[in-house]
Design a protein around this motif. Structure first.
Motif, PDB file in Angstrom:
ATOM      1  N   SER A   1       0.702  -1.314  -0.166  1.00  0.00           N
ATOM      2  CA  SER A   1      -0.080  -0.065   0.002  1.00  0.00           C
ATOM      3  C   SER A   1       0.744   1.272   0.157  1.00  0.00           C
ATOM      4  O   SER A   1       0.475   2.282  -0.269  1.00  0.00           O
ATOM      5  CB  SER A   1      -1.022  -0.045   1.286  1.00  0.00           C
ATOM      6  N   ALA A   2       2.143   1.097   0.139  1.00  0.00           N
ATOM      7  CA  ALA A   2       2.925   2.179   0.406  1.00  0.00           C
ATOM      8  C   ALA A   2       3.399   2.705  -1.168  1.00  0.00           C
ATOM      9  O   ALA A   2       3.916   3.764  -1.493  1.00  0.00           O
ATOM     10  CB  ALA A   2       4.388   1.910   1.096  1.00  0.00           C
ATOM     11  N   VAL A   3       3.083   1.753  -2.067  1.00  0.00           N
ATOM     12  CA  VAL A   3       3.504   2.073  -3.555  1.00  0.00           C
ATOM     13  C   VAL A   3       2.480   2.477  -4.343  1.00  0.00           C
ATOM     14  O   VAL A   3       1.209   2.042  -4.447  1.00  0.00           O
ATOM     15  CB  VAL A   3       4.017   0.629  -4.109  1.00  0.00           C
ATOM     16  N   LEU A   4       2.673   3.773  -4.919  1.00  0.00           N
ATOM     17  CA  LEU A   4       1.468   4.275  -5.887  1.00  0.00           C
ATOM     18  C   LEU A   4       1.168   3.486  -7.093  1.00  0.00           C
ATOM     19  O   LEU A   4       0.235   3.241  -7.594  1.00  0.00           O
ATOM     20  CB  LEU A   4       1.868   5.616  -6.305  1.00  0.00           C
ATOM     21  N   GLU A   5       2.517   3.140  -7.715  1.00  0.00           N
ATOM     22  CA  GLU A   5       2.307   2.091  -8.821  1.00  0.00           C
ATOM     23  C   GLU A   5       3.595   1.383  -9.046  1.00  0.00           C
ATOM     24  O   GLU A   5       4.616   1.945  -8.798  1.00  0.00           O
ATOM     25  CB  GLU A   5       2.149   3.240 -10.221  1.00  0.00           C
ATOM     26  N   SER A   6       3.427   0.118  -9.520  1.00  0.00           N
ATOM     27  CA  SER A   6       4.634  -0.821 -10.013  1.00  0.00           C
ATOM     28  C   SER A   6       4.566  -0.976 -11.381  1.00  0.00           C
ATOM     29  O   SER A   6       3.577  -1.139 -11.944  1.00  0.00           O
ATOM     30  CB  SER A   6       4.408  -2.028  -9.035  1.00  0.00           C
ATOM     31  N   PHE A   7       5.802  -1.018 -11.773  1.00  0.00           N
ATOM     32  CA  PHE A   7       5.902  -1.224 -13.162  1.00  0.00           C
ATOM     33  C   PHE A   7       6.883  -2.535 -13.529  1.00  0.00           C
ATOM     34  O   PHE A   7       7.851  -2.855 -13.009  1.00  0.00           O
ATOM     35  CB  PHE A   7       6.482  -0.034 -13.862  1.00  0.00           C
TER      36      PHE A   7
ATOM     37  N   GLN B   1      11.141 -13.517  19.366  1.00  0.00           N
ATOM     38  CA  GLN B   1       9.917 -12.732  20.024  1.00  0.00           C
ATOM     39  C   GLN B   1      10.108 -11.171  20.139  1.00  0.00           C
ATOM     40  O   GLN B   1       9.501 -10.507  20.168  1.00  0.00           O
ATOM     41  CB  GLN B   1       9.638 -13.170  21.567  1.00  0.00           C
ATOM     42  N   GLN B   2      11.494 -10.868  20.384  1.00  0.00           N
ATOM     43  CA  GLN B   2      11.959  -9.437  20.559  1.00  0.00           C
ATOM     44  C   GLN B   2      12.119  -8.762  19.419  1.00  0.00           C
ATOM     45  O   GLN B   2      12.318  -7.530  19.587  1.00  0.00           O
ATOM     46  CB  GLN B   2      13.211  -9.408  21.665  1.00  0.00           C
ATOM     47  N   ALA B   3      12.094  -9.497  18.150  1.00  0.00           N
ATOM     48  CA  ALA B   3      12.373  -8.684  17.078  1.00  0.00           C
ATOM     49  C   ALA B   3      11.002  -8.335  16.015  1.00  0.00           C
ATOM     50  O   ALA B   3      10.104  -9.056  16.182  1.00  0.00           O
ATOM     51  CB  ALA B   3      13.266  -9.602  16.119  1.00  0.00           C
ATOM     52  N   THR B   4      10.903  -7.358  15.572  1.00  0.00           N
ATOM     53  CA  THR B   4       9.871  -6.851  14.719  1.00  0.00           C
ATOM     54  C   THR B   4      10.194  -7.574  13.184  1.00  0.00           C
ATOM     55  O   THR B   4      11.255  -7.228  12.661  1.00  0.00           O
ATOM     56  CB  THR B   4       9.687  -5.485  14.490  1.00  0.00           C
ATOM     57  N   ASP B   5       8.916  -7.951  12.464  1.00  0.00           N
ATOM     58  CA  ASP B   5       9.115  -8.560  11.355  1.00  0.00           C
ATOM     59  C   ASP B   5       9.400  -7.541  10.188  1.00  0.00           C
ATOM     60  O   ASP B   5       8.797  -6.481  10.407  1.00  0.00           O
ATOM     61  CB  ASP B   5       7.954  -9.512  10.883  1.00  0.00           C
ATOM     62  N   VAL B   6      10.225  -7.883   9.254  1.00  0.00           N
ATOM     63  CA  VAL B   6      10.617  -7.027   8.140  1.00  0.00           C
ATOM     64  C   VAL B   6       9.710  -6.665   7.326  1.00  0.00           C
ATOM     65  O   VAL B   6       9.125  -5.756   6.653  1.00  0.00           O
ATOM     66  CB  VAL B   6      11.846  -7.391   7.607  1.00  0.00           C
ATOM     67  N   VAL B   7       8.929  -7.828   7.160  1.00  0.00           N
ATOM     68  CA  VAL B   7       7.737  -7.678   5.763  1.00  0.00           C
ATOM     69  C   VAL B   7       6.261  -7.456   6.321  1.00  0.00           C
ATOM     70  O   VAL B   7       5.713  -6.626   5.803  1.00  0.00           O
ATOM     71  CB  VAL B   7       7.860  -9.138   5.034  1.00  0.00           C
ATOM     72  N   TYR B   8       6.014  -8.115   7.401  1.00  0.00           N
ATOM     73  CA  TYR B   8       4.733  -7.876   7.780  1.00  0.00           C
ATOM     74  C   TYR B   8       4.509  -6.487   8.459  1.00  0.00           C
ATOM     75  O   TYR B   8       5.530  -5.804   9.233  1.00  0.00           O
ATOM     76  CB  TYR B   8       4.145  -9.104   8.878  1.00  0.00           C
ATOM     77  N   HIS B   9       3.525  -5.790   8.373  1.00  0.00           N
ATOM     78  CA  HIS B   9       2.886  -4.527   8.841  1.00  0.00           C
ATOM     79  C   HIS B   9       1.522  -4.290   9.037  1.00  0.00           C
ATOM     80  O   HIS B   9       0.928  -4.859   8.000  1.00  0.00           O
ATOM     81  CB  HIS B   9       3.586  -3.229   8.095  1.00  0.00           C
ATOM     82  N   LYS B  10       1.036  -3.995  10.101  1.00  0.00           N
ATOM     83  CA  LYS B  10      -0.335  -4.159  10.311  1.00  0.00           C
ATOM     84  C   LYS B  10      -1.294  -3.295   9.344  1.00  0.00           C
ATOM     85  O   LYS B  10      -2.357  -3.705   8.895  1.00  0.00           O
ATOM     86  CB  LYS B  10      -0.765  -3.864  11.697  1.00  0.00           C
ATOM     87  N   ASP B  11      -0.435  -2.260   8.755  1.00  0.00           N
ATOM     88  CA  ASP B  11      -1.377  -1.368   7.823  1.00  0.00           C
ATOM     89  C   ASP B  11      -0.905  -1.760   6.375  1.00  0.00           C
ATOM     90  O   ASP B  11      -1.211  -1.172   5.402  1.00  0.00           O
ATOM     91  CB  ASP B  11      -0.866   0.196   8.169  1.00  0.00           C
ATOM     92  N   ASP B  12       0.098  -2.833   6.107  1.00  0.00           N
ATOM     93  CA  ASP B  12       0.282  -3.266   4.997  1.00  0.00           C
ATOM     94  C   ASP B  12       0.688  -4.695   5.016  1.00  0.00           C
ATOM     95  O   ASP B  12       1.700  -5.222   4.830  1.00  0.00           O
ATOM     96  CB  ASP B  12       1.811  -2.231   4.477  1.00  0.00           C
ATOM     97  N   ARG B  13      -0.371  -5.478   4.824  1.00  0.00           N
ATOM     98  CA  ARG B  13      -0.139  -6.883   4.970  1.00  0.00           C
ATOM     99  C   ARG B  13      -0.252  -7.768   3.728  1.00  0.00           C
ATOM    100  O   ARG B  13       0.441  -8.921   3.908  1.00  0.00           O
ATOM    101  CB  ARG B  13      -1.497  -7.376   5.849  1.00  0.00           C
ATOM    102  N   LYS B  14      -0.193  -7.134   2.589  1.00  0.00           N
ATOM    103  CA  LYS B  14      -0.293  -8.034   1.405  1.00  0.00           C
ATOM    104  C   LYS B  14       1.121  -8.558   0.886  1.00  0.00           C
ATOM    105  O   LYS B  14       1.538  -9.691   0.734  1.00  0.00           O
ATOM    106  CB  LYS B  14      -0.778  -7.365   0.151  1.00  0.00           C
TER     107      LYS B  14
END
Length: 432
Positions: free
Chosen positions: A51-57, A380-393
């Motif tokens: 969702s952070a990307v306006l358009e992908s080519f 447990q103490q690290a945050t996932d690089v790929v997953y984000h609650k506002d950008d799950r795809k």
């Protein structure tokens, strides 16, 4: 070269959208109000569904179609009035080959191809470290291991053993550790009456066949240290030092990153980039600007840092800046940071993880109950690089990436790791 000051919001084009580092850049830029576009030769990639990307080519593969790739980027830059182009993976080398034309339309976060090559080539990089008056591991050219006459698992006269690696490689691909020698100690002693002489000065690599060249490098016992920095005109404006206890293989790519405070590593990077000039035959030498990363071994007995290799591009250290929006300001307006003498660093203890390969590493290498406890605590103490609650795809897209890499590995008869970069990797002038 465009030099007008940036005005927010800007249109930013990112390449290498398959990589988590590209996704990190996209999210950071989007959160700061910039319009993010992505150009990628892979059909499936993390940024495609973000969702952070306006358009992908989808663009031609740079390794197989370099000129078509550059033409596509140029068209995108012109059509969407791109202010800044940020390469993230090895497509940066193909972009650098067309830098003169591309930078007439926008800022491009890369030095020229000559500078990139001398940093990417593992032998030439060590030569530059020596020129910067910094310590290096003993390094010298060797033949291809399949025809090599000497077993580098055997200590030399000073007691050193050696790692063998291609001058162009990534993710520790094809690296041969001393204990992985195919020849027995007894056979080596019988066959090798001639000994090799190692010095602190690297012998020139055979340039007649750069893409197939190999080096032997002194094996140093100690702790692996990594750095990631953004440099502007020879000055470090953002820097992260981090460790990793978990990898895709014993010597492979890191999947767990934890920021640490390490003044020696920071000072090393500052000294090196200050001595590093951009060698452009069409212009006078100028100071280095761009993203640059290093792998070190901190020797166990002395604490001395030995550089192993350089990646003149984005690496996983960028994930450690997740809460620092000022990093975007640094890349958009680097001159102001140089003038203020400001250096951005992540908070020590910040930890990020690539969860999917972290699970693979756990099942692959954890043998004892304590190993699993330490692994689980780290996870447990690290945050996932790929997953984000506002950008799950992107979380689900990574499974498509793995399947695509698997199919490529079967078709091209290469490893899955090599398949991830098959269409973007750069191996010198004989890269295809």
């Amino acid at each position: 070269m465009i030099t007008e000051p940036a005005q927010a919001p800007q249109r930013i084009l990112i390449t290498g959208g398959r990589a988590p580092v590209a996704l990190e850049w996209a999210r950071l830029l989007h959160r700061n109000g910039h319009q993010v576009y992505v150009a990628e030769s892979s059909r499936y990639h993390l940024c495609r569904v973000s969702s952070a990307v306006l358009e992908s080519f989808e663009v031609p593969p740079p390794r197989q179609q370099p000129q078509a790739y550059l033409t596509a980027l140029k068209q995108l830059i012109i059509q969407y009035q791109i202010y800044l182009l940020i390469p993230t993976c090895e497509e940066i080398f193909y972009i650098a080959e067309g830098l003169e034309e591309l930078q007439s339309y926008c800022r491009v976060l890369t030095p020229n191809i000559n500078t990139l090559h001398d940093l990417h080539h593992k032998g030439k990089f060590i030569e530059q470290v020596i020129a910067s008056h910094l310590a290096v591991p003993l390094t010298f050219p060797v033949e291809d291991p399949s025809i090599d006459f000497y077993d580098y698992a055997m200590p030399d006269q000073a007691g050193n053993t050696f790692v063998r690696k291609p001058v162009y490689s990534r993710f520790a691909s094809k690296v041969i550790m001393p204990w992985e020698s195919r020849r027995s100690t007894a056979q080596t002693k019988q066959d090798t009456k001639t000994t090799i002489s190692t010095t602190t000065e690297i012998t020139a690599i055979n340039n007649s066949s750069e893409s197939s060249g190999w080096i032997a490098q002194q094996y140093i016992k100690g702790k692996a240290i990594c750095t990631y920095s953004i440099v502007h005109q020879g000055i470090v404006i953002a820097h992260a030092t981090y460790t990793s206890h978990y990898r895709t293989s014993r010597t492979g790519a890191s999947v767990y990153f934890e920021a640490i405070e390490h003044q020696q590593a920071y000072k090393w990077v500052c000294q090196f980039v200050q001595h590093l000039s951009v060698d452009d035959p069409k212009q006078s030498d100028e100071a280095f600007s761009g993203q640059i990363s290093f792998d070190f071994i901190e020797e166990a007995s002395t604490g001395l840092l030995y550089p192993i290799e350089c990646n003149p591009r984005a690496t996983s250290g960028i994930h450690l800046f997740q809460q620092q929006d000022v990093l975007v300001q640094a890349v958009i307006d680097p001159d102001s940071f140089v003038q203020r003498g400001q250096v951005i660093m992540p908070e020590p203890g910040t930890a990020r993880v690539l969860t999917l390969p972290m699970w693979v590493a756990g099942f692959k290498y954890n043998r004892r109950r304590q190993d699993w406890r330490d692994w689980w605590k780290s996870l447990q103490q690290a945050t996932d690089v790929v997953y984000h609650k506002d950008d799950r795809k992107p979380l689900w897209e990574q499974f498509r990436l793995v399947i695509q890499a698997y199919l490529t590995s079967r078709t091209q008869r290469i490893s899955i790791t090599e398949a991830f970069t098959y269409d973007i990797e750069w191996n010198g002038k004989e890269n295809v």
